[in-house]
Design a protein around this motif. Structure first.
Motif, PDB file in Angstrom:
ATOM      1  N   ARG A  98      42.320   9.882  34.448  1.00  0.00           N
ATOM      2  CA  ARG A  98      42.590   9.080  35.723  1.00  0.00           C
ATOM      3  C   ARG A  98      43.620   9.788  36.926  1.00  0.00           C
ATOM      4  NH1 ARG A  98      44.775   2.711  35.741  1.00  0.00           N
ATOM      5  NH2 ARG A  98      44.284   2.451  38.030  1.00  0.00           N
ATOM      6  N   PHE A  99      44.567  10.422  36.376  1.00  0.00           N
ATOM      7  CA  PHE A  99      45.428  10.931  37.135  1.00  0.00           C
ATOM      8  C   PHE A  99      46.049  12.346  36.940  1.00  0.00           C
ATOM      9  CE2 PHE A  99      46.620   6.358  37.538  1.00  0.00           C
ATOM     10  CZ  PHE A  99      46.161   6.171  38.755  1.00  0.00           C
ATOM     11  N   THR A 100      45.493  12.899  35.827  1.00  0.00           N
ATOM     12  CA  THR A 100      45.834  14.016  35.471  1.00  0.00           C
ATOM     13  C   THR A 100      44.578  15.364  35.002  1.00  0.00           C
ATOM     14  OG1 THR A 100      45.696  13.660  32.979  1.00  0.00           O
ATOM     15  CG2 THR A 100      47.853  13.087  34.126  1.00  0.00           C
ATOM     16  N   ALA A 101      45.101  16.364  35.104  1.00  0.00           N
ATOM     17  CA  ALA A 101      44.172  17.614  34.700  1.00  0.00           C
ATOM     18  C   ALA A 101      44.857  18.738  34.152  1.00  0.00           C
ATOM     19  CB  ALA A 101      43.304  17.787  35.963  1.00  0.00           C
ATOM     20  N   GLU A 102      44.233  19.981  33.340  1.00  0.00           N
ATOM     21  CA  GLU A 102      44.915  21.113  33.160  1.00  0.00           C
ATOM     22  C   GLU A 102      44.268  22.043  34.059  1.00  0.00           C
ATOM     23  OE1 GLU A 102      45.409  23.968  29.139  1.00  0.00           O
ATOM     24  OE2 GLU A 102      44.349  21.766  29.186  1.00  0.00           O
ATOM     25  N   TYR A 103      45.210  23.087  34.167  1.00  0.00           N
ATOM     26  CA  TYR A 103      44.757  24.196  35.282  1.00  0.00           C
ATOM     27  C   TYR A 103      44.520  25.392  34.522  1.00  0.00           C
ATOM     28  CZ  TYR A 103      44.785  27.398  39.082  1.00  0.00           C
ATOM     29  OH  TYR A 103      44.592  28.513  39.692  1.00  0.00           O
ATOM     30  N   GLY A 104      43.319  26.272  34.893  1.00  0.00           N
ATOM     31  CA  GLY A 104      43.428  27.708  34.532  1.00  0.00           C
ATOM     32  C   GLY A 104      42.765  28.482  35.478  1.00  0.00           C
ATOM     33  N   ILE A 105      43.242  29.853  35.335  1.00  0.00           N
ATOM     34  CA  ILE A 105      42.497  30.717  36.118  1.00  0.00           C
ATOM     35  C   ILE A 105      42.447  32.238  35.439  1.00  0.00           C
ATOM     36  CG2 ILE A 105      44.957  31.456  37.009  1.00  0.00           C
ATOM     37  CD1 ILE A 105      43.683  32.085  39.680  1.00  0.00           C
ATOM     38  N   VAL A 106      41.474  32.971  35.851  1.00  0.00           N
ATOM     39  CA  VAL A 106      41.253  34.145  35.485  1.00  0.00           C
ATOM     40  C   VAL A 106      40.920  35.086  36.468  1.00  0.00           C
ATOM     41  CG1 VAL A 106      39.861  35.920  34.051  1.00  0.00           C
ATOM     42  CG2 VAL A 106      40.338  33.667  32.893  1.00  0.00           C
ATOM     43  N   ILE A 107      41.639  36.162  36.967  1.00  0.00           N
ATOM     44  CA  ILE A 107      41.179  37.173  37.547  1.00  0.00           C
ATOM     45  C   ILE A 107      40.475  38.405  36.970  1.00  0.00           C
ATOM     46  CG2 ILE A 107      41.902  38.993  39.736  1.00  0.00           C
ATOM     47  CD1 ILE A 107      42.193  35.964  40.797  1.00  0.00           C
ATOM     48  N   GLY A 108      39.208  38.337  37.205  1.00  0.00           N
ATOM     49  CA  GLY A 108      38.552  39.197  36.051  1.00  0.00           C
ATOM     50  C   GLY A 108      38.141  40.616  36.502  1.00  0.00           C
ATOM     51  N   GLU A 109      38.424  40.841  37.772  1.00  0.00           N
ATOM     52  CA  GLU A 109      38.131  42.195  38.352  1.00  0.00           C
ATOM     53  C   GLU A 109      39.724  42.852  38.381  1.00  0.00           C
ATOM     54  OE1 GLU A 109      34.982  43.675  39.054  1.00  0.00           O
ATOM     55  OE2 GLU A 109      34.579  41.870  37.892  1.00  0.00           O
ATOM     56  N   LYS A 110      39.805  43.967  37.412  1.00  0.00           N
ATOM     57  CA  LYS A 110      41.125  44.655  37.261  1.00  0.00           C
ATOM     58  C   LYS A 110      41.752  45.062  38.555  1.00  0.00           C
ATOM     59  CE  LYS A 110      40.627  45.792  32.559  1.00  0.00           C
ATOM     60  NZ  LYS A 110      39.174  45.823  32.176  1.00  0.00           N
ATOM     61  N   ASP A 111      40.804  45.693  39.603  1.00  0.00           N
ATOM     62  CA  ASP A 111      41.162  46.267  40.781  1.00  0.00           C
ATOM     63  C   ASP A 111      41.734  45.231  41.745  1.00  0.00           C
ATOM     64  OD1 ASP A 111      38.545  45.453  41.115  1.00  0.00           O
ATOM     65  OD2 ASP A 111      37.969  47.263  42.315  1.00  0.00           O
ATOM     66  N   GLY A 116      47.803  39.413  45.171  1.00  0.00           N
ATOM     67  CA  GLY A 116      48.093  38.230  45.629  1.00  0.00           C
ATOM     68  C   GLY A 116      46.833  36.816  45.731  1.00  0.00           C
ATOM     69  N   TYR A 117      45.950  37.673  44.941  1.00  0.00           N
ATOM     70  CA  TYR A 117      44.737  36.641  45.279  1.00  0.00           C
ATOM     71  C   TYR A 117      44.876  35.364  44.092  1.00  0.00           C
ATOM     72  CZ  TYR A 117      41.929  40.543  47.181  1.00  0.00           C
ATOM     73  OH  TYR A 117      41.507  41.627  48.031  1.00  0.00           O
ATOM     74  N   GLY A 118      45.384  35.441  42.948  1.00  0.00           N
ATOM     75  CA  GLY A 118      45.692  34.386  42.256  1.00  0.00           C
ATOM     76  C   GLY A 118      46.646  33.346  43.077  1.00  0.00           C
ATOM     77  N   THR A 119      47.766  34.067  43.413  1.00  0.00           N
ATOM     78  CA  THR A 119      48.880  33.222  44.200  1.00  0.00           C
ATOM     79  C   THR A 119      48.215  32.279  45.370  1.00  0.00           C
ATOM     80  OG1 THR A 119      50.411  35.082  43.778  1.00  0.00           O
ATOM     81  CG2 THR A 119      50.915  33.259  45.481  1.00  0.00           C
ATOM     82  N   GLU A 120      47.101  32.662  45.900  1.00  0.00           N
ATOM     83  CA  GLU A 120      46.323  32.068  47.087  1.00  0.00           C
ATOM     84  C   GLU A 120      45.319  31.103  46.311  1.00  0.00           C
ATOM     85  OE1 GLU A 120      43.353  32.541  50.820  1.00  0.00           O
ATOM     86  OE2 GLU A 120      44.784  34.077  50.483  1.00  0.00           O
TER      87      GLU A 120
END
Length: 203
Positions: A98-111, A116-120
């Motif tokens: 209702r009011f919550t969620a869990e966050y996740g991210i993978v920057i898969g391309e090593k180069d 700063g892509y993840g930060t954006e």
């Protein structure tokens, strides 16, 4: 056909985009990208900072794609580098309640890591969570040794709220998992508040 060849052909036209930032854009997951998602998810170096490091088969990746893209409690985005419109990673909101969620991210391309892509990406996903879904608390977990990740999350507005001690073995040592969260009341919309505006009554 190689992944690169297939992507070059499918990227002849711009991908479908939901949220656009300065250097990155977010769009839906794509079935033709499943081999690329598998490549990222089975790469031990990329997943060094996660809680699960294991080989992932194409069958597993396809089953996960079919399951999560139909699950209303999960929202996945493909991350694109705007300069090339090349898919460089994925990000998600999971266990949406209702009011919550869990966050996740993978920057898969090593180069594309360390640029700063993840930060954006972080504020773009939070913008969707708070402005569109009306969520209030987004939580994430990060390994104690992932100092760059912790710093980036803090910059995005996440705060450390606790830890579970000695749960991940790496480099001869047991490390803590750190819990961080961000509240809607502590966040200012960078993009979507300018789009999701109620109509003014006509005279």
């Amino acid at each position: 056909m190689t992944i690169s060849k297939s992507l070059e052909e499918s990227n002849n036209k711009l991908p479908l985009i939901n949220i656009t930032g300065t250097k990155v854009a977010l769009g839906p997951m794509r079935r033709e990208l499943i081999p690329l998602y598998q490549k990222w998810d089975t790469d031990f170096v990329i997943n060094r900072t996660t809680t699960h490091v294991r080989p992932v088969t194409l069958e597993e990746e396809t089953e996960a794609y079919d399951r999560y893209t139909k699950d209303p409690t999960h929202v996945f985005f493909t991350i694109y580098e705007k300069e090339t419109w090349w898919p460089i990673g994925k990000t998600y909101l999971g266990d949406i309640a209702r009011f919550t969620a869990e966050y996740g991210i993978v920057i898969g391309e090593k180069d594309c890591q360390g640029k700063g892509y993840g930060t954006e990406v972080y504020p773009l996903v939070l913008d969707y969570a708070f402005t569109v879904l009306g969520l209030h608390n987004i939580i994430l977990t990060v390994m104690e040794f992932n100092l760059a990740g912790i710093k980036a999350y803090e910059k995005a507005g996440f705060k450390i709220i606790g830890r579970r001690r000695q749960v991940r073995w790496m480099n001869g040592k047991l490390w803590d998992v750190i819990y961080m969260d961000c509240l809607a009341s502590e966040f200012k919309s960078p993009v979507l508040a300018n789009l999701f505006i109620a109509d003014e009554p006509k005279e």
